[in-house]
Structures are given as structure tokens and as C-alpha cells.
Design an enzyme around this catalytic site. Sequence first.
Site, PDB file in Angstrom:
ATOM      1  N   GLY A  11       0.533  26.449 -17.316  1.00 36.72           N
ATOM      2  CA  GLY A  11       1.653  26.258 -16.334  1.00 36.72           C
ATOM      3  C   GLY A  11       1.373  25.987 -15.104  1.00 36.72           C
ATOM      4  N   ILE A  12       0.471  26.368 -14.702  1.00 30.63           N
ATOM      5  CA  ILE A  12      -0.056  25.989 -13.133  1.00 30.63           C
ATOM      6  C   ILE A  12      -1.736  25.170 -13.588  1.00 30.63           C
ATOM      7  CG2 ILE A  12      -0.901  27.055 -11.196  1.00 30.63           C
ATOM      8  CD1 ILE A  12       0.763  29.425 -11.602  1.00 30.63           C
ATOM      9  N   ASP A  32       2.613 -19.246   8.547  1.00 32.44           N
ATOM     10  CA  ASP A  32       1.470 -18.177   8.750  1.00 32.44           C
ATOM     11  C   ASP A  32       0.949 -18.597  10.182  1.00 32.44           C
ATOM     12  OD1 ASP A  32      -0.210 -16.023   8.941  1.00 32.44           O
ATOM     13  OD2 ASP A  32      -1.559 -16.869   7.567  1.00 32.44           O
TER      14      ASP A  32
HETATM   15  C1  SPV Z   1      -4.054 -12.877   5.202  1.00 32.06           C
HETATM   16  O1  SPV Z   1      -3.796 -12.468   4.235  1.00 32.06           O
HETATM   17  O2  SPV Z   1      -3.094 -13.402   5.784  1.00 32.06           O
HETATM   18  C2  SPV Z   1      -5.321 -13.028   5.780  1.00 32.06           C
HETATM   19  C3  SPV Z   1      -6.521 -13.678   4.868  1.00 32.06           C
HETATM   20  O3  SPV Z   1      -5.407 -13.477   6.895  1.00 32.06           O
HETATM   21  S1  SPV Z   1      -6.499 -15.431   4.579  1.00 32.06           S
HETATM   22  O4  SPV Z   1      -5.055 -15.679   4.309  1.00 32.06           O
HETATM   23  O5  SPV Z   1      -7.617 -15.551   3.963  1.00 32.06           O
HETATM   24  O6  SPV Z   1      -6.705 -15.922   5.935  1.00 32.06           O
HETATM   25 MG    MG Z   2      -3.626 -13.547   8.200  1.00 31.53          MG
END
Ligand code: SPV
Ligand code: MG
Length: 434
Positions: A125-126, A205
Site C-alpha cells: 500500500g505504500i 521569427d
Molecule cells: C529556435 O528554435 O527558435 C532556434 C533554433 O533558435 S533555430 O531555429 O535552429 O535557429
Molecule cells: Mg530562435
Amino acid sequence: MSKKIYLGMIADIMHPGLINIINEGAKHGDLIVGLFTDKAIAQHKRLPYLTYEQRKSVVENIKGVSQVVPQDEWSYAENLRKLKPDYMIHGDDWQQGADKELREEAINVMKEWGGEVIEIPYTKGIESSSLDKEIKKIGTTPDIRLKSLRRLIEAKNVVRILEVHDGLSGLICENLEVKNGLNTERFDGMWSSSLTDSTSKGKPDIEAVDLTTRMQDLTNILECTTKPIIYDGDTGGKLEHFVFTVRTLERNGISAVIIEDKVGLKKNSLFGTDAIQTQDTIEHFCEKIRAGKNAQVTDDFMIIARCESLIAGKSVDDAIERCCAYVEQGGADGIMIHSKEKTGDDIREFCRRFHELHPYVPIVAVPTTYNHFREEELAEWGIKVVIYANHMLRAAYPAMVKVASSILENHRSSDANDLCMPIKQILELIPGTK
Ligand code: SPV
Ligand code: MG
């Protein structure tokens, strides 16, 4: 002379079952507890919540314990041979399952000097693993989570990090386990990627998604996971702003930020020289790292300097010069070296040379283009942290497009049934949905 008895323990959560085995052991003589170190545990399961020192201070104060020694391997053999105890004590639960081989080895080793293994019935139980599950439900604290990356780097040959961009991908990283022979494979922590955070919002990005917005998503991930998080801090922005980013991340229990030595409008590194990639001066980037190091409150938060020389088409010499400065003058806690070369040759050469100069500074790598190398090989090169930087989002997108296309083609969704998780499964996926 009194007899020596050996008991191996993790002792993360103390419970009556463990006190029972200590009491039973102490009846036979001086009880030596072999306390598993982080390194020993990391070979087989998740790191314990408490550090070795914390666990040691608990165990050495328990009545019946004569001495606590570190056990640095999952196998008992090394410590048993060193200490040659008259007895070793263990719960009888190891007669079945994955620990069977461990048991056979211990029995054979003890025989070498006429020692004996005593097995006592396991307290029903434990047991630690179900208590562990209960604790996992409660979650973690920012402090424990933050510290855990340094502990993993210390304990493991190679630390395995997966990109996550929302609560659901966070849960996959947190819970997924795959049996691999006697081992159970799992991820050690998460990567908050600027690429996938931006992409999932339909943005490029280019540092267009601000810290506040990224923290909102991270909060969802923090709420349903316990593993450490490495934050992709892009260029770190202006030095005067970076110090606030460090404080925000640290306060939330993020373990590390990685900033790259680029200036101007940041473009994703995987464009390589197809985009203009301008690097910062060594002096200014070192100043930025130093400002961040001075801003952090704990000793545990890590600032990792990312070198873009190889991305910008410069030499390994240039990368080495920069990275040495980032560590020696900037005070960086680690280095991320990035490349889009498929061969991995430049990364391998960098690692060999940097490792010779700074053997204790962890090297982080993102093997997106040179992804045919296994973690074991990358570790041999000297890489300590491997980041799978974008795979959860890249996996999700084509799956969604396939289903959407099928609906468009067929004017109904049943043709895509096999491409979707069953309704029952999604209802059961998140506890508390019912
Ligand atoms: C990210 O994942 O945003 C990175 C890694 O900076 S890369 O996309 O490979 O630059
Ligand atoms: Mg990045």
C-alpha cells in the site's frame, strides 16, 4: 566486532515502508545506507525532488542509520565490493520486473566474501513510486524546477531537451516514456523556441512576439509540467531590457536563457548565409551577458551564450575566439554552438577544440540539419545538452493539413477518422475533463 549491513536508498519521500526496512536492517548490526546520487538515479528514472545533500541530511538523522555513503551507480556491485558488508537488505519487490538482474548481480557479488542478501516483505500500500505519482499531481515550485537543469547537467552524460509551444506539447514532453530494453527513455526538459512560438502565432521569427506574450504561453506550460525549461531569448534585445528578461524568467522558474550574438533584425539561423546575419562585437555581447549575470537573483539560473559564427559563414577559429571570450569575459554558464551544415564536421571540430580549453563548460547543440547523429555520438564530441528545437510543431502542422484537406475533398470528416485521435481519447487525455 559488530556486523555491517548495507541498504541502498533514494529516500526522496520518506514513508513507513522505508522506516520498516531501516529498523529491520539495524537489527543485524551497523546499518550503512548507500544513498543513490543524482548521477545513479538519472541512469534510470527522473531526478528526485530533493538534492543529494537534502536527502542525506534526512537519512543520517534517522534512528538506526550508522552511516550514509554515496552510491554513484544504479548497480550495487561497486559499493558492495568496496564495503564488503556481512549483509545486504532489500525489499522483496525486486524479485520481479526490471530490477531482477540487479538482484542477481547483488546476490552473486555478496557471495564473493560469504555475505548474504536479506529480503523483507515489501510494505503493502505504500511505496515510493505511487507516492511519486501523487507528488507529481501537486506539481513543483519555481525554485525546484529552476535548479533541476544544473542538476541534470551534472548528473547525466547527455541532457535531452524537446521543443514545446503549448500545454499539450508540454504534457507530451512531461509524460512520454518509451521502453528500450531494460531502460525507460524520457525527455529531461523543454525548449521554448522563438521559431515555433512565432510560427504558432502566424508571425515570422524576427523577435516580433514580445516577452509578455511568450510568457503567457509559458505560463500554460508551467502549470501542467514540472521539468526544466530553457528559454530561447533570441538576441536578448537591448542590454538595458535583457536584465528585466532575466528577472522575469528566473522569477517564473525557467532554468536558463540562451541569447545569440546577433544584432539588427534577427533572422532565423537556419537561413544561414541566405539571410543577412550580422554578429555583435565580442566586447558588447560580453557586456550583455555580464549585465544578465549581475541581474539574476539565484546562483542557479544559467545564461548560455549562442555563437552564430558558423551560421554566418565564418570559421571555427572565429567561433572558438568568441566563445572563449563569452565564458572568460562575459561569465556565460554554457555555450550553444549552431550550424546548418549537414555533415556536422564544423560542430565536431568546434566541440573538440572548445572542450580542450573549457572542459567544464557545458556545450549545447541543436542538431536540426545534422540530425542523423545519435545523442551518444554527440555526447562523445563533448556535447552536453541536445535540443530537438522544432519537432513538435513541425509534426503537428502536416497532420492538421492532411485532415483539413480530407474534409475539403470529401465534404465530410469520416474519411479522416484514422488520422484523428478518437473522441474518447481526447476526453480522457486531460484529467478532470469529465
Ligand atoms: C529556435 O528554435 O527558435 C532556434 C533554433 O533558435 S533555430 O531555429 O535552429 O535557429
Ligand atoms: Mg530562435
